[in-house]
Design an enzyme around this catalytic site. Structure first.
Site, PDB file in Angstrom:
ATOM      1  N   SER A 205      89.122  52.781 -11.173  1.00 45.14           N
ATOM      2  CA  SER A 205      87.990  52.130 -10.510  1.00 45.14           C
ATOM      3  C   SER A 205      88.351  50.736 -10.022  1.00 45.14           C
ATOM      4  O   SER A 205      87.891  50.304  -8.960  1.00 45.14           O
ATOM      5  CB  SER A 205      86.799  52.065 -11.461  1.00 45.14           C
ATOM      6  OG  SER A 205      87.092  51.257 -12.598  1.00 45.14           O
ATOM      7  N   ARG A 209      88.060  50.288  -6.013  1.00 50.05           N
ATOM      8  CA  ARG A 209      86.991  49.419  -5.515  1.00 50.05           C
ATOM      9  C   ARG A 209      87.527  48.443  -4.476  1.00 50.05           C
ATOM     10  O   ARG A 209      86.951  48.285  -3.395  1.00 50.05           O
ATOM     11  CB  ARG A 209      86.355  48.663  -6.675  1.00 50.05           C
ATOM     12  CG  ARG A 209      85.225  47.725  -6.253  1.00 50.05           C
ATOM     13  CD  ARG A 209      84.663  46.966  -7.429  1.00 50.05           C
ATOM     14  NE  ARG A 209      83.923  47.837  -8.326  1.00 50.05           N
ATOM     15  CZ  ARG A 209      84.370  48.265  -9.493  1.00 50.05           C
ATOM     16  NH1 ARG A 209      85.580  47.912  -9.915  1.00 50.05           N
ATOM     17  NH2 ARG A 209      83.642  49.052 -10.248  1.00 50.05           N
ATOM     18  N   ASN A 213      86.728  48.787  -0.167  1.00 53.48           N
ATOM     19  CA  ASN A 213      86.066  47.738   0.601  1.00 53.48           C
ATOM     20  C   ASN A 213      86.951  47.184   1.705  1.00 53.48           C
ATOM     21  O   ASN A 213      86.493  46.967   2.834  1.00 53.48           O
ATOM     22  CB  ASN A 213      85.623  46.606  -0.336  1.00 53.48           C
ATOM     23  CG  ASN A 213      84.372  46.937  -1.109  1.00 53.48           C
ATOM     24  OD1 ASN A 213      83.258  46.770  -0.635  1.00 53.48           O
ATOM     25  ND2 ASN A 213      84.550  47.428  -2.331  1.00 53.48           N
TER      26      ASN A 213
END
Length: 276
Positions: A205, A209, A213
């Site tokens: 994660s 993440r 983005n």
């Protein structure tokens, strides 16, 4: 590009998403450990060295009097990182606070490369006569899952290190098999499985993440660049307006993603200092 005809929109985007690899061919998958993305490696190391040089220069010229703008900015960041590390990690922060500062500034600088024009690297290569050698090049390391997962694996190593350092090897192994459900032998395997899943989930994660983005932001810049490629007044005006608005909004994303990566690094290391 080598072709004499103008590329289509899809060809343009696919070309700009290709990495400069050790094989000379674009990467086939988003993540591929069989090749090395030289552009990601180069810009990651370059931004890391830039952060070190800037901090070293500020430290050498630091004054107890009225600080300059750069010193004041660095002091604000240092105080922010120190406060966050103090509230999360309860223990010796002699290494952890500087680590958090380095991680924050490093990620921000890598993210900030997204503000450079998407065609700038290829234009420079063409001017230098290298376009026939370097066909692919991506300038944002954090838009490469290989790069962000590499950083996440580094955080995983730190988590394991501090678990062993704080709890001892025996204490850490005992926690792996006896927490969180209890120390009954029938619960050892469920405890171990859950703890392994927790470490894997944190690592995946953390890397996903940041990658998600920045990859999305890079795609938006490419789409805006395509808008500017239309030979119309509407396309040019739309390119300028959309590019300006997205660049201003992207400043928040660049800083926020650096802050989140730093905070999660502190949280995971702080959890390693505590027992279940």
């Amino acid at each position: 590009m080598a072709s004499t005809t103008a590329p289509t929109s899809s060809e343009y985007i696919i070309h700009h998403l290709g990495h400069l690899t050790t094989t000379g061919k674009p990467q086939a998958q988003i993540i591929d450990f069989s090749v090395m993305n030289l552009d990601t490696l180069f810009w990651s190391v370059s931004m890391g060295l830039l952060v070190i040089l800037v901090l070293a220069a500020v430290a050498r010229k630091a004054t107890s009097g009225v600080p300059g703008r750069l010193q004041a900015a660095v002091e604000i960041v240092v105080e922010m990182v120190e406060e966050q590390s103090k509230s999360i990690v309860h223990g010796n922060r002699q290494f952890i606070a500087p680590l958090a500062l380095t991680v924050f500034l490093w990620v921000v600088m890598m993210n900030a490369l997204d503000f450079l024009p998407v065609d700038l690297p290829h234009t420079i290569f063409a001017l230098l006569g290298l376009d026939s050698v370097i066909h692919y090049h991506r300038i944002v390391p954090t838009a490469d899952l290989n790069g962000t997962m590499g950083m996440a694996l580094g955080v995983l190593v730190l988590m394991l290190y501090y678990n062993v350092k704080i709890k001892g090897l025996g204490g850490f192994v005992h926690e792996l098999f006896c927490a969180p459900f209890g120390s009954h032998p029938a619960l050892w395997l469920p405890n171990l499985g859950l703890n392994i899943i927790e470490f894997v989930a944190k690592t995946v994660s953390l890397g996903m993440r940041l990658f998600g983005n920045m990859y999305a932001g890079e795609l938006v810049f490419l789409l805006i660049a395509l808008l500017g490629g239309t030979a119309t007044a509407f396309g040019f005006i739309g390119h300028v307006l959309a590019g300006s608005v997205w660049a201003i909004f992207h400043i928040l994303i660049v800083l926020l993603q650096g802050f989140i990566f730093m905070m999660l690094t502190l949280v995971y290391i702080g959890q390693a200092h505590e027992g279940h």
